[in-house]
Every structure is written in structure tokens, then in C-alpha cells.
Write a protein that holds these residues in place. Structure first.
Motif, mmCIF file in Angstrom:
data_model
loop_
_atom_site.group_PDB
_atom_site.id
_atom_site.type_symbol
_atom_site.label_atom_id
_atom_site.label_comp_id
_atom_site.label_asym_id
_atom_site.label_seq_id
_atom_site.Cartn_x
_atom_site.Cartn_y
_atom_site.Cartn_z
ATOM 1 N N HIS A 16 0.834 -1.208 0.000
ATOM 2 C CA HIS A 16 0.000 0.000 0.000
ATOM 3 C C HIS A 16 0.868 1.257 0.000
ATOM 4 N N VAL A 17 1.914 1.243 0.798
ATOM 5 C CA VAL A 17 2.790 2.423 0.860
ATOM 6 C C VAL A 17 3.459 2.652 -0.488
ATOM 7 N N GLU A 18 4.015 1.592 -1.069
ATOM 8 C CA GLU A 18 4.725 1.708 -2.340
ATOM 9 C C GLU A 18 3.781 2.087 -3.486
ATOM 10 N N ALA A 19 2.627 1.428 -3.549
ATOM 11 C CA ALA A 19 1.700 1.715 -4.654
ATOM 12 C C ALA A 19 1.130 3.128 -4.551
ATOM 13 N N THR A 20 0.823 3.558 -3.341
ATOM 14 C CA THR A 20 0.298 4.913 -3.169
ATOM 15 C C THR A 20 1.363 5.955 -3.511
ATOM 16 N N ALA A 21 2.606 5.682 -3.132
ATOM 17 C CA ALA A 21 3.687 6.624 -3.446
ATOM 18 C C ALA A 21 3.955 6.670 -4.949
ATOM 19 N N HIS A 22 3.814 5.553 -5.612
ATOM 20 C CA HIS A 22 4.144 5.488 -7.040
ATOM 21 C C HIS A 22 2.973 5.906 -7.937
ATOM 22 N N PHE A 23 1.763 5.443 -7.639
ATOM 23 C CA PHE A 23 0.609 5.703 -8.498
ATOM 24 C C PHE A 23 -0.360 6.742 -7.937
ATOM 25 N N GLY A 24 -0.205 7.090 -6.692
ATOM 26 C CA GLY A 24 -1.095 8.074 -6.092
ATOM 27 C C GLY A 24 -2.389 7.438 -5.588
ATOM 28 N N TRP A 25 -3.419 8.281 -5.465
ATOM 29 C CA TRP A 25 -4.685 7.832 -4.889
ATOM 30 C C TRP A 25 -5.478 6.903 -5.812
ATOM 31 N N VAL A 26 -5.074 6.821 -7.063
ATOM 32 C CA VAL A 26 -5.760 5.946 -8.025
ATOM 33 C C VAL A 26 -5.599 4.479 -7.638
ATOM 34 N N SER A 27 -4.553 4.168 -6.926
ATOM 35 C CA SER A 27 -4.240 2.772 -6.603
ATOM 36 C C SER A 27 -5.046 2.219 -5.421
ATOM 37 N N ILE A 28 -5.835 3.042 -4.760
ATOM 38 C CA ILE A 28 -6.522 2.588 -3.552
ATOM 39 C C ILE A 28 -7.547 1.495 -3.846
ATOM 40 N N LEU A 29 -8.356 1.647 -4.866
ATOM 41 C CA LEU A 29 -9.382 0.644 -5.178
ATOM 42 C C LEU A 29 -8.769 -0.702 -5.591
ATOM 43 N N PRO A 30 -7.775 -0.733 -6.508
ATOM 44 C CA PRO A 30 -7.149 -2.021 -6.820
ATOM 45 C C PRO A 30 -6.433 -2.645 -5.616
ATOM 46 N N LEU A 31 -5.840 -1.816 -4.782
ATOM 47 C CA LEU A 31 -5.182 -2.340 -3.578
ATOM 48 C C LEU A 31 -6.203 -2.935 -2.611
ATOM 49 N N PHE A 32 -7.350 -2.287 -2.499
ATOM 50 C CA PHE A 32 -8.406 -2.821 -1.636
ATOM 51 C C PHE A 32 -8.869 -4.182 -2.143
ATOM 52 N N ALA A 33 -9.084 -4.309 -3.446
ATOM 53 C CA ALA A 33 -9.537 -5.583 -4.022
ATOM 54 C C ALA A 33 -8.482 -6.672 -3.836
ATOM 55 N N THR A 34 -7.220 -6.322 -4.068
ATOM 56 C CA THR A 34 -6.135 -7.287 -3.887
ATOM 57 C C THR A 34 -6.017 -7.719 -2.432
ATOM 58 N N SER A 35 -6.072 -6.766 -1.529
ATOM 59 C CA SER A 35 -5.973 -7.084 -0.102
ATOM 60 C C SER A 35 -7.131 -7.954 0.348
ATOM 61 N N TRP A 36 -8.328 -7.633 -0.117
ATOM 62 C CA TRP A 36 -9.509 -8.416 0.250
ATOM 63 C C TRP A 36 -9.366 -9.865 -0.217
ATOM 64 N N GLY A 37 -8.883 -10.047 -1.438
ATOM 65 C CA GLY A 37 -8.686 -11.401 -1.967
ATOM 66 C C GLY A 37 -7.634 -12.174 -1.193
ATOM 67 N N LEU A 38 -6.509 -11.548 -0.921
ATOM 68 C CA LEU A 38 -5.445 -12.233 -0.190
ATOM 69 C C LEU A 38 -5.847 -12.551 1.245
ATOM 70 N N LEU A 39 -6.552 -11.637 1.893
ATOM 71 C CA LEU A 39 -7.021 -11.911 3.252
ATOM 72 C C LEU A 39 -8.094 -13.001 3.262
ATOM 73 N N GLY A 40 -8.873 -13.103 2.198
ATOM 74 C CA GLY A 40 -9.837 -14.194 2.079
ATOM 75 C C GLY A 40 -9.152 -15.541 1.962
ATOM 76 N N ILE A 41 -8.069 -15.594 1.195
ATOM 77 C CA ILE A 41 -7.291 -16.834 1.090
ATOM 78 C C ILE A 41 -6.696 -17.197 2.447
ATOM 79 N N GLU A 42 -6.232 -16.203 3.167
ATOM 80 C CA GLU A 42 -5.665 -16.459 4.496
ATOM 81 C C GLU A 42 -6.741 -16.969 5.449
#
Length: 97
Positions: A16-42
Motif C-alpha cells: 500500500h505504501v509503495e503503490a500509493t507513493a508510485h501511483f497516487g490515490w488511483v491505486s486505492i481501489l485495486p489495492l483494496f480488491a487485492t488485499s480483500w482477496g489475499l485476506l480471504g485466502i488467508e
């Protein structure tokens, strides 16, 4: 599973830190979806770790044990009946000779 959870949290925090620093606020929605999927697998891995709890989505260990005990009892009864039949057949064969 504890190591997986720890690694996943560190990974997600740094991602989240790296993607937000590199892509800005646009990356929040894809990061949320990715995090949700990975936490679901966990979460699924935690469920798989303990399959015999007293919860609605776990395997009914008590019922399974009862079924196994009944099957073993029936098999033992069948074996006893088979042994008795063989003894009777042998006795009848001896009587007929």
C-alpha cells in the motif's frame, strides 16, 4: 498459518505504501480488491487448519465417529455370523460322513 498471516500483513502494508507513493490515490481501489482477496485466502487457510470445530461450517466429527462405530459393530456382527455358519456347515459335513 501464523507465519503466513504475519508475512501477509507486512506485505500488504508495504504494498500500500509503495503503490500509493508510485501511483497516487488511483491505486486505492485495486489495492483494496487485492488485499480483500489475499485476506480471504488467508481466512480459508485458517478454516482448513481446524476442520473439526463446533461451528456450522465445520465437519461433524461426533456424527462421523458414531457412523464409524456403527459400521465397525455391524462388520463384527457379520463376522460372528459368518463364523457360526461355517461351524454349523462343518458340523453338518461331519455328521453326513
Amino acid at each position: 498459518v501464523a507465519h503466513l498471516r504475519t508475512f501477509l500483513m507486512i506485505y500488504l502494508a508495504l504494498l500500500h505504501v509503495e503503490a500509493t507513493a508510485h501511483f497516487g490515490w488511483v491505486s486505492i481501489l485495486p489495492l483494496f480488491a487485492t488485499s480483500w482477496g489475499l485476506l480471504g485466502i488467508e481466512a480459508a487457510s485458517v478454516e482448513c487448519e481446524r476442520p473439526f470445530r463446533w461451528s456450522s461450517n465445520h465437519l461433524p466429527l461426533g456424527k462421523m465417529c458414531i457412523v464409524v462405530a456403527k459400521n465397525v459393530s455391524q462388520t463384527l456382527d457379520d463376522v460372528k455370523i459368518g463364523i457360526r455358519r461355517r461351524r454349523r456347515q462343518r458340523q453338518q459335513c461331519r455328521k453326513n460322513k
